[in-house]
Design a protein around this motif. Structure first.
Motif, PDB file in Angstrom:
ATOM      1  N   LEU A  94       0.871  -1.182   0.000  1.00 51.27           N
ATOM      2  CA  LEU A  94       0.000   0.000   0.000  1.00 51.27           C
ATOM      3  C   LEU A  94       0.902   1.223   0.000  1.00 51.27           C
ATOM      4  CD1 LEU A  94      -2.754  -1.030   2.577  1.00 51.27           C
ATOM      5  CD2 LEU A  94      -2.718  -1.319   0.101  1.00 51.27           C
ATOM      6  N   VAL A  95       0.702   2.086  -0.970  1.00 52.18           N
ATOM      7  CA  VAL A  95       1.656   3.162  -1.203  1.00 52.18           C
ATOM      8  C   VAL A  95       0.954   4.518  -1.251  1.00 52.18           C
ATOM      9  CG1 VAL A  95       3.382   4.060  -2.824  1.00 52.18           C
ATOM     10  CG2 VAL A  95       3.131   1.594  -2.515  1.00 52.18           C
ATOM     11  N   GLU A  96       1.589   5.491  -0.623  1.00 51.05           N
ATOM     12  CA  GLU A  96       1.119   6.879  -0.703  1.00 51.05           C
ATOM     13  C   GLU A  96       2.336   7.761  -0.948  1.00 51.05           C
ATOM     14  OE1 GLU A  96      -0.154   8.635   2.978  1.00 51.05           O
ATOM     15  OE2 GLU A  96      -1.694   9.810   1.982  1.00 51.05           O
ATOM     16  N   ARG A 134      -4.474   4.288   4.776  1.00 57.52           N
ATOM     17  CA  ARG A 134      -4.884   4.118   3.389  1.00 57.52           C
ATOM     18  C   ARG A 134      -3.703   4.254   2.440  1.00 57.52           C
ATOM     19  NH1 ARG A 134      -9.751   7.447   4.888  1.00 57.52           N
ATOM     20  NH2 ARG A 134      -8.287   9.148   4.972  1.00 57.52           N
ATOM     21  N   GLY A 135      -3.672   3.423   1.437  1.00 58.72           N
ATOM     22  CA  GLY A 135      -2.661   3.561   0.407  1.00 58.72           C
ATOM     23  C   GLY A 135      -3.134   2.913  -0.875  1.00 58.72           C
ATOM     24  N   GLU A 136      -2.500   3.313  -1.984  1.00 57.02           N
ATOM     25  CA  GLU A 136      -2.852   2.698  -3.260  1.00 57.02           C
ATOM     26  C   GLU A 136      -2.270   1.288  -3.315  1.00 57.02           C
ATOM     27  OE1 GLU A 136      -2.678   3.523  -8.076  1.00 57.02           O
ATOM     28  OE2 GLU A 136      -1.040   4.220  -6.817  1.00 57.02           O
ATOM     29  N   VAL A 137      -3.064   0.340  -3.798  1.00 57.04           N
ATOM     30  CA  VAL A 137      -2.621  -1.052  -3.882  1.00 57.04           C
ATOM     31  C   VAL A 137      -1.652  -1.194  -5.047  1.00 57.04           C
ATOM     32  CG1 VAL A 137      -3.352  -3.438  -4.222  1.00 57.04           C
ATOM     33  CG2 VAL A 137      -4.825  -1.844  -2.939  1.00 57.04           C
ATOM     34  N   TRP A 138      -0.457  -1.692  -4.754  1.00 55.41           N
ATOM     35  CA  TRP A 138       0.509  -2.064  -5.780  1.00 55.41           C
ATOM     36  C   TRP A 138       0.661  -3.582  -5.746  1.00 55.41           C
ATOM     37  CZ3 TRP A 138       5.381   1.588  -6.130  1.00 55.41           C
ATOM     38  CH2 TRP A 138       4.941   2.901  -6.357  1.00 55.41           C
ATOM     39  N   ILE A 139       0.673  -4.192  -6.919  1.00 55.53           N
ATOM     40  CA  ILE A 139       0.734  -5.647  -7.024  1.00 55.53           C
ATOM     41  C   ILE A 139       1.960  -6.050  -7.830  1.00 55.53           C
ATOM     42  CG2 ILE A 139      -0.434  -7.707  -7.946  1.00 55.53           C
ATOM     43  CD1 ILE A 139      -2.146  -6.560  -5.853  1.00 55.53           C
ATOM     44  N   TRP A 174       6.150  -3.801 -10.581  1.00 54.77           N
ATOM     45  CA  TRP A 174       4.976  -3.431  -9.801  1.00 54.77           C
ATOM     46  C   TRP A 174       3.891  -2.852 -10.696  1.00 54.77           C
ATOM     47  CZ3 TRP A 174       4.189  -4.907  -4.940  1.00 54.77           C
ATOM     48  CH2 TRP A 174       5.303  -5.256  -4.154  1.00 54.77           C
ATOM     49  N   CYS A 175       2.646  -3.193 -10.365  1.00 52.77           N
ATOM     50  CA  CYS A 175       1.486  -2.668 -11.072  1.00 52.77           C
ATOM     51  C   CYS A 175       0.683  -1.815 -10.113  1.00 52.77           C
ATOM     52  CB  CYS A 175       0.630  -3.829 -11.587  1.00 52.77           C
ATOM     53  SG  CYS A 175      -0.936  -3.330 -12.319  1.00 52.77           S
ATOM     54  N   ARG A 176       0.506  -0.559 -10.481  1.00 50.06           N
ATOM     55  CA  ARG A 176      -0.340   0.341  -9.680  1.00 50.06           C
ATOM     56  C   ARG A 176      -1.782   0.070 -10.039  1.00 50.06           C
ATOM     57  NH1 ARG A 176       0.839   6.403 -10.717  1.00 50.06           N
ATOM     58  NH2 ARG A 176      -1.121   6.354  -9.587  1.00 50.06           N
ATOM     59  N   THR A 177      -2.612  -0.203  -9.055  1.00 53.96           N
ATOM     60  CA  THR A 177      -3.981  -0.607  -9.380  1.00 53.96           C
ATOM     61  C   THR A 177      -4.962   0.552  -9.403  1.00 53.96           C
ATOM     62  OG1 THR A 177      -4.582  -0.948  -7.080  1.00 53.96           O
ATOM     63  CG2 THR A 177      -3.588  -2.822  -8.251  1.00 53.96           C
ATOM     64  N   GLY A 178      -4.626   1.663  -8.753  1.00 54.96           N
ATOM     65  CA  GLY A 178      -5.597   2.753  -8.641  1.00 54.96           C
ATOM     66  C   GLY A 178      -6.622   2.519  -7.550  1.00 54.96           C
ATOM     67  N   ASP A 179      -6.552   1.341  -6.917  1.00 51.40           N
ATOM     68  CA  ASP A 179      -7.461   1.051  -5.805  1.00 51.40           C
ATOM     69  C   ASP A 179      -6.800   1.480  -4.502  1.00 51.40           C
ATOM     70  OD1 ASP A 179      -9.649  -0.263  -7.144  1.00 51.40           O
ATOM     71  OD2 ASP A 179      -8.257  -1.905  -7.538  1.00 51.40           O
ATOM     72  N   GLY A 194     -11.722   2.394  -1.937  1.00 54.77           N
ATOM     73  CA  GLY A 194     -12.306   3.008  -3.123  1.00 54.77           C
ATOM     74  C   GLY A 194     -11.258   3.154  -4.210  1.00 54.77           C
ATOM     75  N   ARG A 195     -11.647   3.855  -5.275  1.00 52.82           N
ATOM     76  CA  ARG A 195     -10.731   4.123  -6.379  1.00 52.82           C
ATOM     77  C   ARG A 195     -10.126   5.509  -6.179  1.00 52.82           C
ATOM     78  NH1 ARG A 195      -9.117   0.697  -9.690  1.00 52.82           N
ATOM     79  NH2 ARG A 195      -9.191   2.080 -11.488  1.00 52.82           N
TER      80      ARG A 195
END
Lengths: 492, 262
Positions: free
Chosen positions: A332-334, A344-349, A374-379, A393-394
């Protein structure tokens, strides 16, 4: 490396069941080989794109597998889409061939008239003749080919992590790795299982998390098109279905469908899965109460070829999508840094099933596929101490009210618990004082009007002040995708 | 010597409190020694005298429950926020403050005597001990004061709150009373050694917030509750909210944010 697309160990076992009857694994393999031969004869070679147009039926499955069998890229498009969407997608894909389903003659004629595909490139799959459409060349069945797993295997249309809908290119390895994840998880998937495929096979959940893993292990797939709850219950009962995959609205419908027979109908089901959009915990409760089933909730993207996290019992962690599956790295990245635990952070996969990129869109690809795989999901999500993931959320839907974050999903979920509301879509609109304000669009139960103040009061008891909608619009219809996702951009 | 108070997140209830490099007491005792009472009374008098010069006004005192556990959550712009909360309200307040105070001789003697609960801002595990001490205060039916931002705001904006606040609320069931502090940043901005004698300060106490609607089992509840409290504080203090953590100046090697121009 030879990529076995479907199980070969039991040729007499049923592979597909549709209203017209059953197709065995032997028959399916034969259809696929003959269709593949036709594609080769039509000049299709490795890396070419083959559009498969239709609905959930044997012809559609045959076409997808035949395309992959010759090393081409399978591009499923549903004939239920509006003609302009179909034309636009075919044009962007510039396919070498188009395999048309039995009831798509009209769609094909219009696409040909619009000059997005040449009539000579259109044919039907072996075993699925049509009086109005030409078959592919009937030649020798294609011999099994060795296909490199790093070749593109499918192009799926997605609502898109960034901006507009896009076409995601997935390699065969991407597809297979994701399928294996779902074959292993929970009760598992094996020969002898019976899967209901009611989700559109153009969507990653229906295609790669339902149809293809089932065929890989030799299970039987019951095809349903279009989806309808009562008919689904009948299919489940008649064919002793063990695996049911559906988006939350489908489970909602199943839980409230049918008479007294519904409980009996679902008795054969051992694995009930959902995904694609947020599950209201009340639906998991209803499914458990009615059928005694623990609904599993997954999280995944077209860009990851399917599920990357799964909660096997949604009731155990209400609102959660479970923990990342075993070969999935998640962060989870911010602002470029991993967030503090619980924030909260953006999900990276990062995993082997992360897609190759968007079709002809290097800029969008670069925004999503960042360094080191890494793939940034926007979630945006929050993770528990033990890794349990809760989606918030998105990031692109975020509403900023006086500096405070409001995610539409939370507000929508609350509004939808109001007895008079059927569904809700929440967006932000510009506000002079607060920067943005929360605005809700709702459809009502029965389609009539609703007491807006009662919705506000309902929210007041469940949400903090800045998340409560400042205006509520009652509409006839909300913009939703085929899998029930909200298209908020259409309201902005 | 500047006073900061902090409430770091401390969600993992079950895990242990080891690995603290500092000697952070695992629990406090609420029984006071005579010397503490004298210190307390003396500083109370001093603060009261200074508060006259600062023209302190307190609004909404009725919102502060006189008995029973309560969590006081305030914005933080100045050293003097702490004495104002400790001495100018209608009940005794136990404040959570940064553990760095235990490293200098004067504050080491003074602050624990006043009922400060030291919080090690160096890490999550170390902060857990402080969170447990804070919970102990609430379980004893006392009022616990917290600055959820974890440090003073260097530019006067209101920053994101740490979710330790939510942990304390869920664990104790105590109501959260939001407090907006105004004017103290002018009396003694971060970085200045002594307060000015004149000012225009205010304490606005908001209505106690109940949080029964949250499900602590859902991890998102911690962040939601904390944000909700920060929103109420912003309404009282009139500050602009910034959704990121304020940076701390401390001995932990964290780079301090630059001071705003005078």
């Amino acid at each position: 490396m030879r990529n076995e697309l479907i199980a070969t160990h039991s040729p007499t076992a049923a592979a597909l069941i549709e209203p017209g009857g059953a197709v065995s694994y032997g028959e399916l393999a034969d259809h696929v080989a003959r269709t593949a031969g036709g594609l080769l004869a039509a000049g299709v070679t490795v890396g070419d794109r083959v559009v498969v147009l239709g609905v959930n039926d044997t012809a559609f499955v045959t076409g997808l597998l035949a395309a992959q069998a010759v090393g081409a890229v399978a591009c499923p498009i549903t004939s239920r889409d509006p003609q302009p969407v179909i034309n636009e997608r075919i044009e962007a894909l510039s396919p070498r061939a188009l395999i048309a389903g039995p009831s798509t003659a009209e769609r094909v004629a219009e696409a040909v008239a619009a000059d997005v595909i040449d009539r000579s490139a259109v044919g039907t799959a072996a075993g699925s003749p049509s009086s109005e459409l030409p078959p592919l060349p009937d030649v020798e069945p294609a011999p099994p080919l060795d296909i490199d797993g790093s070749q593109a295997g499918a192009i799926l249309h997605t609502s898109g992590i960034v901006g507009a809908p896009r076409a995601a290119v997935l390699t065969l390895d991407n597809l297979v790795l994701a399928q294996q994840r779902i074959i292993r998880v929970g009760p598992g998937l094996a020969a002898g299982d019976v899967t209901l495929a009611a989700l559109p096979l153009t969507h990653v959940l229906g295609l790669n998390m339902c149809l293809l893993p089932s065929l890989r292990v030799g299970a039987t797939v019951v095809l349903q098109a279009p989806w309808e709850a009562e008919a689904a219950l009948e299919l489940i009962a008649r064919h002793q279905v063990t695996h049911v995959v559906g988006v939350p609205p489908m489970w909602d419908a199943l839980a409230s469908a049918g008479g007294h027979g519904a409980e009996d109908a679902m008795r054969s089901v051992t694995f009930a899965r959902t995904g694609a959009s947020t599950l209201n915990p009340a639906i998991a409760d209803a499914v458990h109460e009615r059928f005694g089933l623990e609904l599993a909730q997954g999280y995944g993207l077209t860009e990851t070829a399917g599920t990357v996290a799964l909660e096997l019992a949604a009731r155990r962690h209400p609102g959660s999508v479970g923990r990342p599956l075993d070969d999935v790295e998640l962060r989870l990245v911010e602002d470029g840094l991993e967030v503090e635990q619980g924030d909260r952070g953006e999900v990276w996969i990062r995993t082997g099933s992360v897609f190759h990129g968007y079709l002809d869109d290097a800029a969008a690809t670069a925004e999503v596929l960042i360094s080191d795989g890494w793939c940034r999901t926007g979630d945006v999500a929050i993770q528990d101490d033990d890794g349990t993931l809760y989606l918030v959320g998105r990031s692109k839907d975020l509403i900023n009210v006086s500096g405070f974050n409001v995610f539409p999903a939370e507000v929508e979920a609350v509004i939808e618990t109001h007895g008079d509301v059927e569904s809700a879509v929440v967006i932000g609109e510009p506000d002079e004082v607060a920067g943005e304000r929360v605005v809700a669009y709702v459809t009502t139960v029965g389609g009539g009007d609703v007491d807006r103040q009662s919705i506000v009061d309902h929210c007041r008891q469940r949400l903090s002040r800045y998340k409560i909608p400042t205006s509520i619009h009652v509409v006839d219809r909300l913009p939703l995708t085929a899998t029930g996702k909200r298209v908020r951009s259409q309201l902005r | 010597m500047l006073q900061d108070a902090a409430a770091r997140p401390a969600e993992s209830v079950g895990s242990d409190t080891a690995n603290s490099s500092r000697s952070v007491p695992a629990a406090i005792t609420l029984t006071e020694r005579p010397v503490n009472r004298v210190t307390y009374a003396g500083l109370r008098l001093l603060t009261g005298a200074l508060a006259k010069g600062w023209q302190l006004t307190v609004e909404g005192m009725d919102n502060l429950p006189t008995t029973g556990p309560a969590i006081l959550a305030a914005n933080h712009v100045s050293f003097i926020d702490s004495p104002l909360l400790m001495f100018e309200l209608r009940r005794r307040v136990w404040l959570m403050g940064k553990a760095e105070y235990l490293e200098t001789r004067l504050t080491k003697a003074l602050f624990p005597a006043l009922g400060m609960i030291p919080v090690d801002r160096g890490g999550r595990k170390a902060a857990l001990a402080a969170m447990r001490s804070g919970l102990g205060v609430l379980e004893a039916g006392e009022c616990l004061g917290i600055f959820p931002e974890g440090t003073r705001s260097r530019d006067g904006m209101l920053y994101r709150g740490h979710t330790g606040l939510a942990w304390l609320a869920f664990k104790s069931g105590a109501p959260i009373v939001p407090v907006g502090i105004t004017g103290t940043g002018e009396v003694q901005p971060p970085g200045s050694r002594l307060p000015k004698l004149r000012g225009d300060c205010g304490l606005k106490i908001g209505e106690p917030l109940e949080f029964h609607r949250y499900r602590p089992k859902d991890r998102r509840a911690y962040r939601n509750l904390t944000d909700d409290v920060m929103f109420e504080i912003a309404q009282l203090s009139g500050q602009r909210y910034v959704d990121r953590y304020a940076e701390t100046t401390s001995s932990n090697g964290i780079v301090p944010t630059p001071r705003p121009p005078d």
